[in-house]
Enzyme design. Structure first.
Site, PDB file in Angstrom:
ATOM      1  N   THR A  88      37.296  27.610  47.436  1.00  0.00           N
ATOM      2  CA  THR A  88      37.467  26.210  47.857  1.00  0.00           C
ATOM      3  C   THR A  88      36.790  25.961  49.206  1.00  0.00           C
ATOM      4  O   THR A  88      36.080  24.970  49.388  1.00  0.00           O
ATOM      5  CB  THR A  88      38.974  25.896  48.026  1.00  0.00           C
ATOM      6  OG1 THR A  88      39.707  26.561  47.011  1.00  0.00           O
ATOM      7  CG2 THR A  88      39.242  24.423  48.015  1.00  0.00           C
ATOM      8  N   HIS A 155      43.814  20.865  44.487  1.00  0.00           N
ATOM      9  CA  HIS A 155      44.019  22.032  43.620  1.00  0.00           C
ATOM     10  C   HIS A 155      44.799  21.620  42.364  1.00  0.00           C
ATOM     11  O   HIS A 155      45.135  22.463  41.542  1.00  0.00           O
ATOM     12  CB  HIS A 155      44.846  23.103  44.338  1.00  0.00           C
ATOM     13  CG  HIS A 155      44.119  23.818  45.436  1.00  0.00           C
ATOM     14  ND1 HIS A 155      42.929  24.466  45.241  1.00  0.00           N
ATOM     15  CD2 HIS A 155      44.435  24.012  46.737  1.00  0.00           C
ATOM     16  CE1 HIS A 155      42.536  25.027  46.385  1.00  0.00           C
ATOM     17  NE2 HIS A 155      43.430  24.755  47.307  1.00  0.00           N
ATOM     18  N   SER A 185      42.767  38.068  45.873  1.00  0.00           N
ATOM     19  CA  SER A 185      42.585  37.170  47.012  1.00  0.00           C
ATOM     20  C   SER A 185      43.884  36.399  47.273  1.00  0.00           C
ATOM     21  O   SER A 185      44.319  36.242  48.418  1.00  0.00           O
ATOM     22  CB  SER A 185      41.434  36.204  46.712  1.00  0.00           C
ATOM     23  OG  SER A 185      41.157  35.400  47.817  1.00  0.00           O
TER      24      SER A 185
HETATM   25  P1  A3P Z   1      38.387  37.068  49.139  1.00  0.00           P
HETATM   26  O1  A3P Z   1      39.847  37.006  49.468  1.00  0.00           O
HETATM   27  O2  A3P Z   1      38.116  37.749  47.836  1.00  0.00           O
HETATM   28  O3  A3P Z   1      37.557  37.606  50.234  1.00  0.00           O
HETATM   29  P2  A3P Z   1      39.643  29.715  48.924  1.00  0.00           P
HETATM   30  O4  A3P Z   1      38.645  29.132  49.843  1.00  0.00           O
HETATM   31  O5  A3P Z   1      39.731  29.009  47.600  1.00  0.00           O
HETATM   32  O6  A3P Z   1      40.952  29.903  49.582  1.00  0.00           O
HETATM   33  O7  A3P Z   1      39.089  31.149  48.512  1.00  0.00           O
HETATM   34  C1  A3P Z   1      39.057  32.181  49.458  1.00  0.00           C
HETATM   35  C2  A3P Z   1      38.083  33.216  48.982  1.00  0.00           C
HETATM   36  O8  A3P Z   1      36.745  32.754  49.180  1.00  0.00           O
HETATM   37  C3  A3P Z   1      38.217  34.497  49.810  1.00  0.00           C
HETATM   38  O9  A3P Z   1      37.886  35.556  48.924  1.00  0.00           O
HETATM   39  C4  A3P Z   1      37.161  34.267  50.869  1.00  0.00           C
HETATM   40  O10 A3P Z   1      36.734  35.459  51.505  1.00  0.00           O
HETATM   41  C5  A3P Z   1      36.045  33.641  50.056  1.00  0.00           C
HETATM   42  N1  A3P Z   1      35.123  32.854  50.891  1.00  0.00           N
HETATM   43  C6  A3P Z   1      35.423  32.035  51.922  1.00  0.00           C
HETATM   44  N2  A3P Z   1      34.317  31.497  52.429  1.00  0.00           N
HETATM   45  C7  A3P Z   1      33.270  31.978  51.727  1.00  0.00           C
HETATM   46  C8  A3P Z   1      31.861  31.788  51.804  1.00  0.00           C
HETATM   47  N3  A3P Z   1      31.312  31.000  52.710  1.00  0.00           N
HETATM   48  N4  A3P Z   1      31.102  32.441  50.904  1.00  0.00           N
HETATM   49  C9  A3P Z   1      31.632  33.248  49.966  1.00  0.00           C
HETATM   50  N5  A3P Z   1      32.972  33.472  49.857  1.00  0.00           N
HETATM   51  C10 A3P Z   1      33.788  32.840  50.723  1.00  0.00           C
END
Ligand code: A3P
Length: 346
Positions: A88, A155, A185
């Site tokens: 997200t 969400h 995650s």
């Molecule tokens: P991990 O916990 O597997 O590292 P959300 O934003 O929906 O909360 O999802 C979080 C997940 O997206 C985490 O995964 C986080 O590290 C990853 N994430 C956040 N920013 C990111 C980016 N710029 N590029 C790739 N993945 C990213």
């Protein structure tokens, strides 16, 4: 509202009559929530089930019901929808950079909003930030004050979105992720939130999280049903629902960013492509860049959780280091059963 976000103008003072009306609305929604099925969740307060999906009262208050009843989409809106922990934060950053590239063309300069704010503060999530009575009190936000096109997020499942979203020109970009990585995650993140909210509860084990997750009792779960709702939406209304996967975005960022821009109605011109705008946006929004910004290391979200909790590994397949082969097999089995015949794979 307590935080200094760019959308705080949505909560400018209202007349006494309007305030009383908002209080009446939230009172009624709280009465409805009190009648819904509940279970013990990851925090000290229960989760409630609304229209087939589970929500933590701690996290969203009665926000999902308020969004369902009171959010009015504009045909020009772009709504970013996501399974929690599926990218997200990344999607919000990319979409914000794409939409605002004319007003912030020098992406590498120091002025870009993404260098000063976490993307959750730039692209508010409807039920978590804007309609959440735990966060804002009993106040319906005035979103008409926001400039068009509005970039908002949720969400919530497709089936719980108001008709003004699903029956209008409003565009939805949805992102999900392979189930194993989503689960791991999710486990890491909710332990961070839990330790912040109530340190006496101690961490949740992976086994416990796995069990809830498989039973569909995770935040906004069952996640398979959530993904299926948007998948069907994207098949029925391809002009209005773009279905993305985190894993694909990692593999081919240029392709998917261009698809996003086109879908949002602001495709990259050949001049922009030649000048490297696509690559600049990808670099600006990369895990490496965003996770190292001061704002993302120190600022906190509406729950008081530091934004570094949203940047952990950012890798595909990291779950292999945590899940047993039995767990992966069970997740695979449930996923096959749930998605059978839909054409969707996760
Ligand atoms: P991990 O916990 O597997 O590292 P959300 O934003 O929906 O909360 O999802 C979080 C997940 O997206 C985490 O995964 C986080 O590290 C990853 N994430 C956040 N920013 C990111 C980016 N710029 N590029 C790739 N993945 C990213």
């Amino acid at each position: 509202m307590a935080d200094n976000t760019p959308y705080k103008t949505c909560f400018l003072p209202k007349s006494k009559e309007e305030e009383e009306e908002d209080e009446r609305i939230y009172k009624r929604l709280k009465e409805i929530v009190a009648t819904l099925p509940t279970i013990k969740g990851w925090s000290s307060n229960p989760m409630y089930q609304y229209q087939g999906f589970w929500y933590s009262s701690d996290l969203v208050g009665v926000g999902p019901l308020a969004v369902h009843d009171h959010f009015k989409a504009h045909t020009t809106d772009v709504l970013l929808a996501a399974t929690p922990k599926s990218g997200t934060t990344w999607l919000k950053s990319l979409a914000f950079a794409v939409m605002n590239r004319k007003s912030h063309p020098s992406l590498d300069g120091r002025q870009h909003p993404l260098l000063k704010f976490n993307s959750h503060d730039l692209v508010p999530t409807l039920e978590l930030r804007l309609y959440n009575n735990n966060h804002n009190g009993d106040r319906i936000p005035n979103l008409d004050i926001l400039l068009s096109p509005r970039l908002l997020a949720t969400h919530m499942p497709y089936t719980s979105l108001p008709q003004s979203v699903t029956h209008s020109g409003c565009r939805i970009i949805y992102i999900c992720r392979n189930i194993n990585d989503t689960l791991v995650s999710y486990w890491h993140f909710f332990n961070r939130v839990r330790s912040k909210n109530n340190s006496s509860m101690g961490p949740i084990t992976l086994e416990e999280t796995f069990e809830w997750f498989c039973e569909g009792k995770s935040e906004y779960g069952p996640l398979w049903d959530q993904a299926l709702g948007y998948w069907k939406g994207s098949l029925d209304r391809p002009q209005n629902v773009l279905f993305l996967k985190y894993d694909d975005l990692q593999e081919e960022p240029v392709l998917h960013l261009k698809r996003m821009a086109e879908f949002m109605g602001c495709p990259f011109s050949s001049m922009e492509e030649k000048e490297g705008m696509v690559d600049q946006i990808i670099k600006l929004c990369s895990f490496e860049n965003l996770s190292n910004l001061a704002v993302n290391k120190t600022a906190t979200n509406h729950l008081g959780v530091t934004y570094d909790a949203y940047f952990r590994q950012g890798k595909v397949g990291d779950s292999m280091s945590y899940l047993t082969s039995e767990m992966m097999e069970e997740l695979h089995h449930i996923t096959e059963q749930k998605l059978h015949g839909s054409g969707l794979t996760l």
